[in-house]
Design an enzyme around this catalytic site. Structure first.
Site, PDB file in Angstrom:
ATOM      1  N   GLU A 167       1.694  -4.884  -0.763  1.00  0.00           N
ATOM      2  CA  GLU A 167       1.169  -3.565  -0.395  1.00  0.00           C
ATOM      3  C   GLU A 167       1.139  -2.658  -1.616  1.00  0.00           C
ATOM      4  O   GLU A 167       2.088  -2.599  -2.373  1.00  0.00           O
ATOM      5  CB  GLU A 167       2.059  -2.955   0.708  1.00  0.00           C
ATOM      6  CG  GLU A 167       1.563  -1.644   1.231  1.00  0.00           C
ATOM      7  CD  GLU A 167       0.079  -1.678   1.585  1.00  0.00           C
ATOM      8  OE1 GLU A 167      -0.311  -2.487   2.450  1.00  0.00           O
ATOM      9  OE2 GLU A 167      -0.700  -0.923   0.984  1.00  0.00           O
ATOM     10  N   LYS A 174       1.537  -7.924  -7.946  1.00  0.00           N
ATOM     11  CA  LYS A 174       2.196  -6.709  -7.455  1.00  0.00           C
ATOM     12  C   LYS A 174       3.246  -6.219  -8.460  1.00  0.00           C
ATOM     13  O   LYS A 174       3.311  -5.035  -8.794  1.00  0.00           O
ATOM     14  CB  LYS A 174       2.841  -6.980  -6.082  1.00  0.00           C
ATOM     15  CG  LYS A 174       3.717  -5.858  -5.562  1.00  0.00           C
ATOM     16  CD  LYS A 174       2.946  -4.585  -5.253  1.00  0.00           C
ATOM     17  CE  LYS A 174       3.885  -3.427  -5.002  1.00  0.00           C
ATOM     18  NZ  LYS A 174       3.215  -2.171  -4.751  1.00  0.00           N
ATOM     19  N   CYS A 211      10.439   1.860  -5.810  1.00  0.00           N
ATOM     20  CA  CYS A 211       9.751   0.656  -6.300  1.00  0.00           C
ATOM     21  C   CYS A 211       9.752   0.444  -7.813  1.00  0.00           C
ATOM     22  O   CYS A 211      10.048  -0.655  -8.264  1.00  0.00           O
ATOM     23  CB  CYS A 211       8.317   0.647  -5.798  1.00  0.00           C
ATOM     24  SG  CYS A 211       8.215   0.439  -4.020  1.00  0.00           S
TER      25      CYS A 211
HETATM   26  P1  NAI Z   1      12.447   0.498   4.043  1.00  0.00           P
HETATM   27  O1  NAI Z   1      13.839   0.359   3.642  1.00  0.00           O
HETATM   28  O2  NAI Z   1      11.858   1.849   4.294  1.00  0.00           O
HETATM   29  O3  NAI Z   1      12.174  -0.352   5.373  1.00  0.00           O
HETATM   30  C1  NAI Z   1      12.614  -1.659   5.576  1.00  0.00           C
HETATM   31  C2  NAI Z   1      13.008  -1.804   7.043  1.00  0.00           C
HETATM   32  O4  NAI Z   1      13.268  -3.185   7.300  1.00  0.00           O
HETATM   33  C3  NAI Z   1      14.275  -1.048   7.427  1.00  0.00           C
HETATM   34  O5  NAI Z   1      13.983  -0.162   8.486  1.00  0.00           O
HETATM   35  C4  NAI Z   1      15.257  -2.150   7.853  1.00  0.00           C
HETATM   36  O6  NAI Z   1      16.079  -1.764   8.938  1.00  0.00           O
HETATM   37  C5  NAI Z   1      14.311  -3.251   8.265  1.00  0.00           C
HETATM   38  N1  NAI Z   1      14.895  -4.600   8.240  1.00  0.00           N
HETATM   39  C6  NAI Z   1      15.603  -5.183   7.242  1.00  0.00           C
HETATM   40  N2  NAI Z   1      15.929  -6.444   7.586  1.00  0.00           N
HETATM   41  C7  NAI Z   1      15.423  -6.664   8.821  1.00  0.00           C
HETATM   42  C8  NAI Z   1      15.414  -7.776   9.706  1.00  0.00           C
HETATM   43  N3  NAI Z   1      15.967  -8.955   9.355  1.00  0.00           N
HETATM   44  N4  NAI Z   1      14.819  -7.647  10.914  1.00  0.00           N
HETATM   45  C9  NAI Z   1      14.228  -6.479  11.259  1.00  0.00           C
HETATM   46  N5  NAI Z   1      14.191  -5.380  10.462  1.00  0.00           N
HETATM   47  C10 NAI Z   1      14.770  -5.480   9.252  1.00  0.00           C
HETATM   48  O7  NAI Z   1      11.571  -0.264   2.915  1.00  0.00           O
HETATM   49  P2  NAI Z   1      10.084   0.063   2.454  1.00  0.00           P
HETATM   50  O8  NAI Z   1      10.049   1.205   1.517  1.00  0.00           O
HETATM   51  O9  NAI Z   1       9.184   0.061   3.653  1.00  0.00           O
HETATM   52  O10 NAI Z   1       9.775  -1.234   1.580  1.00  0.00           O
HETATM   53  C11 NAI Z   1       9.581  -2.495   2.169  1.00  0.00           C
HETATM   54  C12 NAI Z   1       9.032  -3.433   1.107  1.00  0.00           C
HETATM   55  O11 NAI Z   1       7.748  -2.976   0.680  1.00  0.00           O
HETATM   56  C13 NAI Z   1       9.885  -3.528  -0.150  1.00  0.00           C
HETATM   57  O12 NAI Z   1       9.829  -4.844  -0.627  1.00  0.00           O
HETATM   58  C14 NAI Z   1       9.181  -2.603  -1.118  1.00  0.00           C
HETATM   59  O13 NAI Z   1       9.372  -2.983  -2.454  1.00  0.00           O
HETATM   60  C15 NAI Z   1       7.723  -2.784  -0.727  1.00  0.00           C
HETATM   61  N6  NAI Z   1       6.856  -1.662  -1.024  1.00  0.00           N
HETATM   62  C16 NAI Z   1       7.295  -0.369  -0.811  1.00  0.00           C
HETATM   63  C17 NAI Z   1       6.459   0.690  -1.067  1.00  0.00           C
HETATM   64  C18 NAI Z   1       6.935   2.093  -0.865  1.00  0.00           C
HETATM   65  O14 NAI Z   1       6.239   3.012  -1.308  1.00  0.00           O
HETATM   66  N7  NAI Z   1       8.058   2.340  -0.228  1.00  0.00           N
HETATM   67  C19 NAI Z   1       5.083   0.492  -1.558  1.00  0.00           C
HETATM   68  C20 NAI Z   1       4.713  -0.883  -1.691  1.00  0.00           C
HETATM   69  C21 NAI Z   1       5.582  -1.902  -1.438  1.00  0.00           C
END
Ligand code: NAI
Length: 478
Positions: free
Chosen positions: A160, A219, A275
């Site tokens: 993403e 990415k 990130c």
């Molecule tokens: P976040 O921490 O906001 O959300 C991740 C969610 O996954 C949490 O709510 C957590 O409770 C849940 N989770 C973890 N393990 C789980 C499981 N086994 N079953 C169900 N739920 C589970 O993280 P965010 O920011 O959404 O990032 C997610 C990924 O996307 C990361 O790898 C990040 O590097 C990538 N990313 C993030 C961006 C950003 O702007 N935040 C942009 C592009 C990529």
């Protein structure tokens, strides 16, 4: 090829907005976003969403309960879906092998194991989280080792590229969508299924398909390039301060070269967010594991400059305030890592705040979107809670924050900071009253005409009333 049911594991900054936009654009597809956190899911099902993104509330309201659902029933979501996005967090490891550099893949692995355990028909599993190269191979290995009869998996990489603060716009009008998969007929069929989703609103030439490893590395490469541009302009800002050049003028001149382009050339107190640092460190670790120490060192330097920039900014505050901030009140304007988000992960404000607290400064913090609890949590993360309680006051508005302070420090580029009543603020501050613009967003001439001493990044505005204004550069005096 058309899909009816999608599940997304992880209702965070990526999973929530991405699936909301997919639900709006693909009304015939049912999307369930699942998460282990009951609190997060309750917030997604309420009027108070867990994240702030311009434009997101309206689309959630339009789709929620129609073809968009938020639930903690992870197993049910997995069982029913034909395609599963993995959008869980992949933070930097803070223990064991690769500590401080490698991505922690425990959440990815646990999601993959859950899928393997409960799935009773074939699935396309899409890795959307940012992962090191070859993570899809590990997911495939876990799924295949636990395969039941008649259950087959195809693992795709679909990183993403949304940026927080503009997530809805980025999702609606992406520069590109990247899909990596196996170069086999089954792999290509899975890629086409995911393409089918995106083709609802993204033109074909913007959907790029490639092999899985290229997609995963792209990415990390994109984030490393973006972070490197910020560190490059911030490195220039240090030279500007020493020479009398103006970093905005340099950025403009450099950016008008069409080979370079003008985006991401804004000098500042340093990049934050969940990130950039994590992904560059992940790249560094990858290079070390691949026995490419020179390449690892090259990317590590991007992080070093970022840390240097934060430290340099904090040092200039201390030096300008007559080399001591002990017991001085300082207003911090902005705590989020950038404007239009409430996210504080790796925010430069946290680092600057800690440096100033180490010197005994009293901080009065205001941010329009970050809660009191979050600010306290971020500062107590590595500080004694008693010290934070004694030194930090969280304010409800910028005027209250500025009251009786020696200095204003702008750490986040919120638009509202550009139009504050600075004459009123000036009157309420101790004199000489300082402004430290860590984002280069304020009207410096106007502030100086009001009587402020203004110090910013990458530009000498006036000779500040200090003893060693550029003392951080060893041996060089301005
Ligand atoms: P976040 O921490 O906001 O959300 C991740 C969610 O996954 C949490 O709510 C957590 O409770 C849940 N989770 C973890 N393990 C789980 C499981 N086994 N079953 C169900 N739920 C589970 O993280 P965010 O920011 O959404 O990032 C997610 C990924 O996307 C990361 O790898 C990040 O590097 C990538 N990313 C993030 C961006 C950003 O702007 N935040 C942009 C592009 C990529």
């Amino acid at each position: 090829m058309p899909l009816k049911k999608i599940c997304c594991i992880g209702a965070g900054y990526v999973g929530g907005p991405t699936c909301t936009v997919i639900a709006q654009k693909c009304p015939e597809v049912t999307i369930t976003v699942v998460d282990l956190s009951q609190e997060r899911i309750d917030q997604w099902n309420s009027d108070n969403l867990p994240i702030f993104e311009p434009g997101l509330d309206d689309i959630v309201k339009e789709c929620r309960g129609r073809n968009l659902f938020f639930s903690t029933e992870v197993d049910k979501g997995i069982k029913e879906a034909e395609l599963i996005f993995i959008c869980v967090n992949t933070p930097t490891k803070n223990y064991g092998l690769g500590k401080g550099r490698a991505a922690d893949l425990k959440y990815i692995e646990s999601a993959a194991r859950r899928i393997a355990e409960v799935a009773n028909n074939s699935k396309i599993v899409v890795e959307k989280s940012t992962v090191p190269v070859k993570a899809a191979e590990s997911i495939t290995a876990i799924l295949k080792a636990n395969t039941k009869p008649n259950v087959k998996y195809q693992v795709l990489s679909n990183p993403e590229f949304l940026a927080e603060g503009t997530a809805v716009k980025d999702l609606m009008f992406p520069d590109r969508v990247l899909i990596g998969g196996e170069q086999t007929p089954e792999g290509q069929e899975a890629i086409q299924s995911l393409c089918w989703i995106y083709k609802h609103w993204v033109t074909e030439e913007r959907i790029i398909t490639m092999n899985t490893w290229s997609s995963e590395l792209s990415k990390l490469a994109a984030n490393a390039f973006l972070a490197q541009r910020i560190s490059s302009i911030n490195a220039m800002s240090a030279i500007c301060e020493m020479t009398g050049a103006d970093v905005n003028e340099v950025a403009h001149a450099v950016g008008t070269d069409s080979r370079i382009g003008n985006k991401f050339l804004q000098a500042s107190v340093g990049f934050g967010g969940s990130c950039f640092q994590k992904d560059v460190l992940n790249m560094v670790y990858l290079c070390e594991c691949l026995n490419l120490p020179e390449v690892a060192e090259y990317w590590q330097q991007v992080i070093k400059i970022n840390e240097y920039q934060r430290r340099r900014f904090a040092d200039r505050i201390i030096e300008s305030l007559f080399n001591t901030v002990t017991n001085k009140k300082i207003a911090i304007l902005g705590f989020a890592f950038k404007k239009d988000t409430g996210d504080t992960r790796e925010s430069s404000a946290i680092h600057v705040g800690r440096y100033l607290m180490d010197e005994g400064a009293n901080l009065r913090i205001y941010d329009p979107k970050v809660s009191r609890q979050q600010i306290t949590r971020d500062l107590t993360d590595s500080e004694d809670p008693n010290k934070v309680r004694d030194l930090v006051t969280i304010c409800d508005d910028p005027y209250q924050a500025a009251l009786g302070t020696h200095a204003l420090v702008v750490c986040t580029e919120w638009d509202e900071f550009k139009t504050l009543e600075y004459d009123r603020i000036y009157k309420s501050m101790l004199k000489p009253a300082f402004v430290f613009d860590g984002r280069l967003i304020l009207d410096h001439e106007k502030l100086m005409s009001l009587g402020f001493q203004v110090i910013t990044i990458g530009k000498r505005l006036q000779r500040p009333n200090v003893h060693r204004p550029y003392a951080t550069a060893k041996g060089v005096q301005s």
